[in-house]
Design a protein around this motif. Structure first.
Motif, short mmCIF file in Angstrom:
data_model
loop_
_atom_site.label_atom_id
_atom_site.label_comp_id
_atom_site.label_asym_id
_atom_site.label_seq_id
_atom_site.Cartn_x
_atom_site.Cartn_y
_atom_site.Cartn_z
N THR A 5 0.95 7.40 -6.27
CA THR A 5 -0.21 8.24 -6.55
C THR A 5 -0.08 9.60 -5.88
O THR A 5 -0.52 10.61 -6.44
N THR A 6 0.53 9.65 -4.71
CA THR A 6 0.74 10.92 -4.03
C THR A 6 1.73 11.80 -4.80
O THR A 6 1.53 13.01 -4.91
N LEU A 7 2.76 11.20 -5.34
CA LEU A 7 3.71 11.96 -6.15
C LEU A 7 3.01 12.58 -7.35
O LEU A 7 3.16 13.78 -7.61
N VAL A 8 2.24 11.79 -8.06
CA VAL A 8 1.51 12.29 -9.24
C VAL A 8 0.54 13.39 -8.82
O VAL A 8 0.51 14.47 -9.43
N SER A 9 -0.24 13.14 -7.78
CA SER A 9 -1.22 14.12 -7.31
C SER A 9 -0.54 15.42 -6.88
O SER A 9 -0.99 16.52 -7.23
N THR A 10 0.53 15.31 -6.13
CA THR A 10 1.21 16.49 -5.61
C THR A 10 1.83 17.34 -6.72
O THR A 10 1.73 18.56 -6.70
N VAL A 11 2.43 16.68 -7.69
CA VAL A 11 3.00 17.43 -8.82
C VAL A 11 1.90 18.19 -9.57
O VAL A 11 2.03 19.39 -9.85
N ILE A 12 0.79 17.51 -9.86
CA ILE A 12 -0.30 18.16 -10.59
C ILE A 12 -0.90 19.31 -9.78
O ILE A 12 -1.08 20.42 -10.30
N ILE A 13 -1.20 19.07 -8.51
CA ILE A 13 -1.84 20.09 -7.67
C ILE A 13 -0.89 21.28 -7.45
O ILE A 13 -1.32 22.43 -7.48
N PHE A 34 0.84 -1.20 0.00
CA PHE A 34 0.00 0.00 0.00
C PHE A 34 0.88 1.25 0.00
O PHE A 34 0.58 2.22 -0.70
N ALA A 35 1.95 1.24 0.77
CA ALA A 35 2.85 2.40 0.84
C ALA A 35 3.48 2.70 -0.52
O ALA A 35 3.63 3.87 -0.89
N VAL A 36 3.83 1.66 -1.25
CA VAL A 36 4.39 1.86 -2.59
C VAL A 36 3.34 2.50 -3.51
O VAL A 36 3.61 3.49 -4.20
N LEU A 37 2.13 1.93 -3.52
CA LEU A 37 1.05 2.47 -4.34
C LEU A 37 0.73 3.90 -3.92
O LEU A 37 0.63 4.80 -4.76
N LEU A 45 -7.46 4.03 -10.87
CA LEU A 45 -6.26 3.22 -11.13
C LEU A 45 -5.88 2.41 -9.88
O LEU A 45 -5.49 1.25 -9.98
N SER A 46 -6.04 3.02 -8.72
CA SER A 46 -5.68 2.36 -7.46
C SER A 46 -6.55 1.15 -7.16
O SER A 46 -6.09 0.21 -6.51
N PHE A 47 -7.80 1.16 -7.61
CA PHE A 47 -8.68 0.02 -7.35
C PHE A 47 -8.09 -1.26 -7.91
O PHE A 47 -7.98 -2.27 -7.20
N LEU A 48 -7.68 -1.24 -9.16
CA LEU A 48 -7.14 -2.46 -9.77
C LEU A 48 -5.83 -2.89 -9.11
O LEU A 48 -5.63 -4.07 -8.85
N VAL A 49 -4.98 -1.93 -8.83
CA VAL A 49 -3.72 -2.26 -8.17
C VAL A 49 -3.99 -2.80 -6.76
O VAL A 49 -3.36 -3.78 -6.33
N SER A 50 -4.93 -2.20 -6.06
CA SER A 50 -5.28 -2.67 -4.71
C SER A 50 -5.85 -4.08 -4.74
O SER A 50 -5.47 -4.93 -3.94
N LYS A 51 -6.77 -4.33 -5.66
CA LYS A 51 -7.43 -5.63 -5.73
C LYS A 51 -6.44 -6.74 -6.06
O LYS A 51 -6.45 -7.79 -5.44
N TYR A 52 -5.60 -6.51 -7.03
CA TYR A 52 -4.75 -7.59 -7.54
C TYR A 52 -3.34 -7.61 -6.96
O TYR A 52 -2.62 -8.58 -7.16
N TRP A 53 -2.97 -6.58 -6.22
CA TRP A 53 -1.62 -6.60 -5.68
C TRP A 53 -1.57 -6.25 -4.19
O TRP A 53 -1.06 -7.04 -3.40
N VAL A 54 -2.11 -5.13 -3.77
CA VAL A 54 -1.97 -4.68 -2.39
C VAL A 54 -2.64 -5.63 -1.41
O VAL A 54 -2.03 -6.10 -0.46
N TYR A 55 -3.93 -5.92 -1.61
CA TYR A 55 -4.68 -6.72 -0.65
C TYR A 55 -4.77 -8.19 -1.03
O TYR A 55 -5.48 -8.96 -0.40
N ASN A 56 -4.03 -8.60 -2.01
CA ASN A 56 -4.07 -9.98 -2.48
C ASN A 56 -3.09 -10.83 -1.70
O ASN A 56 -2.04 -10.46 -1.33
#
Length: 127
Positions: free
Chosen positions: A82-90, A75-78, A116-127
């Protein structure tokens, strides 16, 4: 059918998480905090809630399911990406278009990243 249920649950948790994140962001920027620090702070508060609730409710397969350290690490990696992308844009929007525009755009950016996080969470983070 399970994917549909998980998707609906992820959306519900995500909307609450998005509201918490946005409120922290707006509150911190109103008191003079820079947009990048406020964005990361809001995402930390929202993510803390979202990680626990998605693990305990959205992606749990059975009642005895528990979050483990490897879930948190993934989760920390994901979250970091996403925080890096969000922070740069904002930060760019805040700098070039103003803080009020950044307030309005932040939820749109974070909703896109949540999809995007949903798919990564479903198949990698919480799997």
């Amino acid at each position: 059918m399970r994917l549909l249920k998980q998707g609906a649950s992820f959306v519900m948790v995500g909307l609450i998480q998005l509201a918490i994140d946005w409120l922290v962001f707006v509150a911190l920027t109103k008191v003079g905090c820079g947009s990048s620090v406020a964005n990361v702070s809001g995402r930390i508060v929202g993510a803390s809630f979202g990680f626990w609730l998605n693990g305990a409710w959205t992606f749990s397969e059975e009642r005895e399911w528990r979050l483990h350290g490897w879930h948190l690490l993934k989760f920390a990696v994901l979250w970091s990406m996403t925080t890096l992308v969000s922070t740069v844009i904002i930060t760019l929007i805040s700098h070039y278009k103003g803080l009020h525009v950044a307030w309005m755009v932040k939820p749109v950016v974070d909703i896109f990243l949540a999809l995007l996080s949903f798919l990564v969470s479903k198949y990698w983070v919480y799997n």
